[in-house]
Scaffold this motif. Structure first.
Motif: not given
Length: 430
Positions: A337-346, A350-358
């Motif tokens: 699970x990846x946890x990240x904020x966004x700044x007009x997107x990223x 990567x298609x292997x990143x299937x569980x991202x928490x914005x």
């Protein structure tokens, strides 16, 4: 390796003849405190302020934020940084809760942010919910330094030294309550239950010149390889942050990191929490690939079933490190699970990143009212470098308006990216 944290809750801070803590009131001897934070005389025009939630106060720039701690055994709070390198993450430490030390100055640079203690900007920073002791200081050689990528070690060190100095007021007192962080005791239970083995990954900044990155055990993370640490070492002062802008974590965040505290609560119940891996976010693609492979090897050696990776200081360059590591772990069969904020997107995905928490979007345009009091220098908002401010704009005009109100990108507000998980709301809806 158990860490016992004794909590004391600060209700207010005042200045007085003696630095002491009693019944929720922290009294600080201002002159003594100032002398303590400037041992080499590299700072001038030093002043201390107390700010409360709801105060009409703007801190601009905010350069560092630190939680107040005290070790009854006499060891320093930040091993290798405010004193000799020593083992940490075990024993007893006292913690002042509901308060932080923030440091400000006259000039800003790219790793600084803004803290509003009231108004619509306050919802973007967890620091606005604390009773803060704020340092204002200028460097003796300020005018000789380039403004964009300046090493501000004097300011950062001052904040950590003040937090350490204040913590000594807790000596000999009894905490209101205790928290115990004991990884090993529940490990056998977790193994017996065959719970998934989980680690936390943090992409610490190592891409800037020495002095602007995070520090580990007092050493700059520049050119550091990934390192496996005990989670207690994170909570207990081994990691010192280098930034205070929107998408970055501060030392205060590291000392109280909600992710680690929650993993501890689940340890032995739903997961087998095995530790923390610091993954340096460097510049060149060659180093990024080397680091992801090394962190991946650590995951394999630890026999991880799952991982949570947090983008420490986010956006652009570090997006690459973040997704490289998510993809590497997934490719090794580690559910991530990846946890990240966004700044007009990223910058990349990567298609292997299937569980991202914005945790939210940090490129919202905000109009914030003037404040009655500014700690720092309001002119820095258009004169100096912040992520999220500008001297002029074709649509919005300058970030600083004549009445003291500001129009900025939410990235400029300290902690607005909320990668720590402190805030309920990270972006204002228009």
């Amino acid at each position: 390796m158990a860490l016992k944290v004794g909590n004391f809750y600060v209700k207010d801070i005042v200045f007085g003849d003696k630095t002491k803590f009693s019944d929720g009131l922290l009294t600080v001897n201002k002159e003594e405190a100032i002398a303590h934070i400037n041992p080499e005389g590299k700072l001038k025009n030093i002043e201390l302020y107390v700010v409360h939630p709801g105060d009409s106060v703007r801190i601009a720039p905010a350069k560092a934020a630190v939680a107040v701690r005290f070790r009854p055994d006499g060891r320093c709070i930040f091993p290798g940084y405010t004193g000799a390198v020593s083992k940490c993450g075990e024993g007893i430490i006292y913690a002042m809760q509901k308060t932080a030390v923030i440091v400000s100055g006259k000039y800003s640079n790219m790793d600084n942010g803004i803290v509003d203690m009231s108004g619509p900007g306050a919802q973007y920073s967890a620091l606005s919910q604390l009773v803060n002791l704020v340092i204002y200081a200028e460097r003796v050689n300020e005018k000789d330094l380039e403004l964009t990528l300046r090493v501000e070690e004097e300011h950062r060190l001052a904040a950590h030294l003040l937090a350490e100095y204040i913590g000594k007021a807790l000596e000999g007192q009894e905490p209101e309550d205790w928290e115990i962080y004991d990884l090993e005791t529940k490990a056998a239970e977790a193994e017996e239950k065959k719970l998934p083995r989980v680690a936390a990954f943090l992409t610490v900044v190592s891409q800037l010149e020495a002095g602007l990155n995070e520090k580990f055990a007092g050493r700059d993370c520049h050119n550091m390889a990934p390192v496996f640490i005990h989670p207690n070492e994170m909570l207990d002062g081994y990691v010192v942050a280098g930034q205070c802008e929107g998408q970055a974590m501060t030392t205060y965040d590291a000392q109280n990191l909600p992710l680690i505290r929650r993993l501890y609560k689940e340890h032995g119940k739903t997961v087998n929490f095995v530790g923390v891996i610091l993954v340096p976010a460097d510049v060149s693609d060659e180093v990024k690939n080397a680091n992801k492979l090394r962190s991946g090897e650590m995951a394999s050696l630890l026999k991880l079933d799952a991982a949570v990776i947090v983008e420490w200081g986010g956006g652009s360059n570090i997006d690459v490190d973040f997704f490289y590591n998510v993809a590497e772990l997934e490719s090794r069969g580690v559910k991530t699970v990846g946890i990240t904020c966004e700044h007009a997107g990223k910058m990349t995905v990567d298609p292997r990143a299937v569980a991202i928490v914005s945790t939210g979007e940090t490129s919202a345009i905000l109009e914030l009212p003037p404040m009655e009091h500014v700690i720092g220098d309001l002119e820095s908002i258009v004169r100096d470098y912040y992520f999220g401010t500008w001297p002029t704009h074709s649509i919005y005009g300058p970030s600083l308006r004549p009445d003291g109100s500001i129009v900025i990108n939410s990235f400029a507000l300290s902690g607005s990216g909320n990668n720590t998980g402190w805030l309920c709301e990270t972006v204002k809806d228009f």
